[in-house]
Design an enzyme around this catalytic site. Structure first.
Site, short mmCIF file in Angstrom:
data_model
loop_
_atom_site.label_atom_id
_atom_site.label_comp_id
_atom_site.label_asym_id
_atom_site.label_seq_id
_atom_site.Cartn_x
_atom_site.Cartn_y
_atom_site.Cartn_z
CE LYS A 217 -33.38 13.70 4.80
NZ LYS A 217 -32.24 14.49 4.48
CD GLU A 223 -29.10 -0.98 8.73
OE1 GLU A 223 -30.06 -0.32 7.93
OE2 GLU A 223 -27.81 -0.83 8.56
N GLY A 287 -29.58 13.87 7.98
CA GLY A 287 -29.81 12.96 8.96
C GLY A 287 -29.08 13.38 10.26
NE ARG A 288 -23.48 14.38 7.79
CZ ARG A 288 -23.68 13.98 6.60
NH1 ARG A 288 -24.84 12.97 6.22
NH2 ARG A 288 -23.63 14.56 5.23
CD GLU A 373 -23.70 9.67 7.21
OE1 GLU A 373 -23.55 8.56 7.17
OE2 GLU A 373 -24.61 10.57 7.53
CG HIS A 404 -6.65 5.78 33.94
ND1 HIS A 404 -5.42 5.69 34.93
CD2 HIS A 404 -7.40 7.01 34.66
CE1 HIS A 404 -5.59 6.73 35.93
NE2 HIS A 404 -6.68 7.53 35.64
CE LYS A 528 -27.78 3.37 3.69
NZ LYS A 528 -28.78 4.31 3.31
O1 F6P Z 1 -26.56 5.28 5.92
C1 F6P Z 1 -26.24 6.47 6.13
C2 F6P Z 1 -27.55 7.46 6.54
O2 F6P Z 1 -28.54 7.77 5.52
C3 F6P Z 1 -27.47 8.48 7.44
O3 F6P Z 1 -27.08 9.62 6.82
C4 F6P Z 1 -28.76 8.62 7.98
O4 F6P Z 1 -28.64 9.42 9.46
C5 F6P Z 1 -29.14 7.06 8.38
O5 F6P Z 1 -28.56 6.47 7.22
C6 F6P Z 1 -30.46 6.82 8.87
O6 F6P Z 1 -31.28 7.28 7.72
P1 F6P Z 1 -32.86 7.20 7.70
O7 F6P Z 1 -33.05 8.24 8.96
O8 F6P Z 1 -33.29 7.65 6.61
O9 F6P Z 1 -33.36 5.91 8.43
#
Ligand code: F6P
Length: 565
Positions: A217, A223, A287-288, A373, A404, A528
């Protein structure tokens, strides 16, 4: 919502409502058990069973009576759930801390929906449809073989690089609908910054037939950008070695093998991806809540635009139910209120989601981000402290595997663990073990578990089976362990969309009752920031290590002493 009331005006304190006080008194006075309630009321199952789109939802094995439901609905009324729902659907800025509209529901409005939705000067429907068509055109060109890699080979693997909402939704839906993937085309997902993930994702892939979707987003997530660079390096090295790619051809190779999905198209360009190969979405999609936006490009590509359309139609069917069904039959509203009852009155700390479908094995992980979240907050949308417990811990695994592993605690532990059981009438693959239909065996377990949890087994029943002495207590089941059963005809794309939207709206209802903004996520920021600040210390800067707290410094020193490549 009263139009005069701004979305950031102080929320109604749920604990100060008349309904809350009555619910407290009701909870103390509530007598009997599920056994007794079912015996006393032959219509209990019917009274508490509702349909929402294609879902049949049986709430009757929860620890509620019709009076509980009445009071919970009164609570919803007093805190203004329906008004805030309507405000969200209409584009009010209910994401108060980021001053944004919350319009994931607009992503699945059918083409030509009327009246057209205009929010903050944006023609929402037109923009959504335009992006969808671009995603579908791209997907079709990959699926038909018209879009090839730089050496002219057909794409066989689509690697989605993203994390959180840019990963969990796409992975979950892909896993759920995998049998619908086009022959010869599959998806992989790379999310973790653990270099193992990039290594394992790419190690047996052919760069000539691999297409990468960088999904973020913000397009600033450490990452995702790190992984995107690692995969770009892997791709270019591979193409150089196996196909003689020259330095001049690198730009073209990136253009043919990398596309992006983001709200920040300038960042996409800065990364080196041609903005013509980028699909946008908007800040009003959390995002979610984004799997149904262009973040689903990997799904439209591998599963097909028709499947994606069906998924969106399922989401929309549940949106319509949530927006229009009367409160007493409104399933997301009732389930959200039940969660409030379980958390705030019965003191449940967790909530299990147990899909009896192997294809839904990532559904609980997906729900963890959606619910935790969203509702893992201690302050309300006006900045004041929450007045009661908020978000519970969501977790789960597919049945029967969980039976189980951890069901022991749900059956006989000292904690109350409300659980949602999800199952489908038709199997994805009907198999027989001799005469035995295995799906029936599977479903027998689904039915048996909620029955055992609700009605238990009394000491008399244990003794009647011939058990005596101290073993009797060990074999006794208290019952009265609350569950909800959700069934649908089959795990189709539409039903999956309905299920996801159901949980989105349940999460919203809980958030409104608690007065919290379910659409921001400030809690992930500190970690972060600190990770960035620790880079020097981790790289061995002694002064920086010494400036850390003793525990962190000790751990970094351990790392420095033991690191071997
Ligand atoms: O770290 C949380 C977050 O901001 C989430 O809400 C989001 O889905 C995820 O990181 C990834 O963010 P992006 O889509 O901006 O890379």
């Amino acid at each position: 919502m009263n139009p005069a009331t701004s979305p950031s005006a102080a929320p109604v304190d749920p604990t100060a409502t008349a309904a809350w006080g009555e619910l407290e008194a009701h909870n103390i006075e509530l007598t009997g058990s599920l056994r007794e309630w079912f015996d006393a009321d032959p219509r209990r199952a019917e009274t508490f069973t509702h349909d929402a789109a294609d879902l049949r939802v049986d709430l009757s094995k929860n620890l509620v009576t019709p009076r509980t439901r009445e009071l919970l609905l009164q609570l919803a009324q007093e805190v203004g759930v329906e008004a805030r729902r309507d405000a969200m659907f209409a584009g009010a800025h209910v994401n108060t801390t980021e001053d944004r509209a919350v319009l994931h529901t607009a992503l699945r409005r059918p083409s030509g929906a009327s009246p057209a939705l205009e929010v903050d000067g944006q023609q929402i429907d037109a923009d959504v449809q335009e992006t969808l068509q671009r995603v579908y055109d791209f997907a079709r060109s990959v699926r038909s073989g018209e879009w090839t890699g730089v050496t002219g080979k057909r794409i066989e693997t689509v690697v989605n690089i993203g994390i959180g909402g840019s990963d969990l939704g796409p992975v979950m839906v892909y896993e759920a609908l995998k049998p619908l993937a086009q022959d010869g085309l599959s998806a992989r997902f790379l999310s973790n910054i653990d270099p193992t993930d990039a290594y394992e994702t790419t190690r047996d892939l052919d760069p000539e037939t691999t297409l990468v979707i960088v999904a973020s987003k913000t397009f600033t997530t450490l990452e995702t950008l790190t992984n995107a660079r690692l995969v770009r390096q892997w791709l270019l090295t591979g193409l150089r070695e196996q196909a003689g790619l020259t330095a001049e051809q690198e730009e073209e190779a990136v253009a043919k093998h990398f596309v992006a999905v983001s709200t920040a198209l300038d960042e996409v360009e800065a990364f080196g991806i041609d903005p013509r190969n980028a699909f946008g979405f908007w800040n009003w999609v959390g995002g979610r809540y984004s799997v149904d936006s262009a973040i689903g490009t990997v799904l439209a590509t591998v599963l097909g635009p028709e499947v994606f359309e069906e998924l969106l139609a399922g989401f929309h069917a549940m949106d319509e139910h949530f927006a229009a069904a009367p409160a007493a039959q409104n399933v997301p509203l009732l389930m959200g209120l039940l969660n409030v009852w379980n958390v705030n009155f019965l003191e449940a700390e967790t909530h299990a989601v147990l899909p009896y479908s192997q294809y839904l094995h990532r559904f609980p992980a997906y729900l963890q981000q959606l619910t935790m979240e969203s509702n893992g907050k201690s302050v309300r949308w006006d900045g004041s402290l929450a007045t009661t417990e908020t978000g519970e811990v969501f977790w789960g695994e597919p049945g029967t595997n969980g039976q189980h592993a951890f069901y022991q605690l749900i059956h006989q532990g000292t904690r109350i663990v409300p659980a949602d059981f999800i199952a489908f009438a038709s199997p994805n693959h009907a198999l027989a073990d001799g005469e035995q239909d295995v799906h029936e065996l599977f479903l027998a377990n689904f039915f048996a578990q909620t029955k055992a949890l609700a009605f238990g087994k009394t000491a008399e029943e244990v003794r009647a089976e011939g058990t005596e002495g101290p073993l009797v207590a060990a074999r006794e089941f208290s019952g009265d362990r609350p569950t909800t059963s959700i069934m649908a005809p089959a795990l189709t794309p539409s039903v999956l969309g309905q299920l996801i939207a159901l949980y989105e709206h349940i999460t919203f209802v809980q958030g409104v009752v608690w007065g919290i903004n379910s659409f921001d996520q400030w809690g992930v920021e500190l970690g972060k920031q600190l990770a960035k600040g620790l880079a020097g210390a981790v790289a061995g800067d002694e002064e920086a290590i010494a400036a850390e707290d003793a525990s962190t410094a000790g751990l970094i020193r351990y790392y420095r002493e033991h690191r071997r490549d």
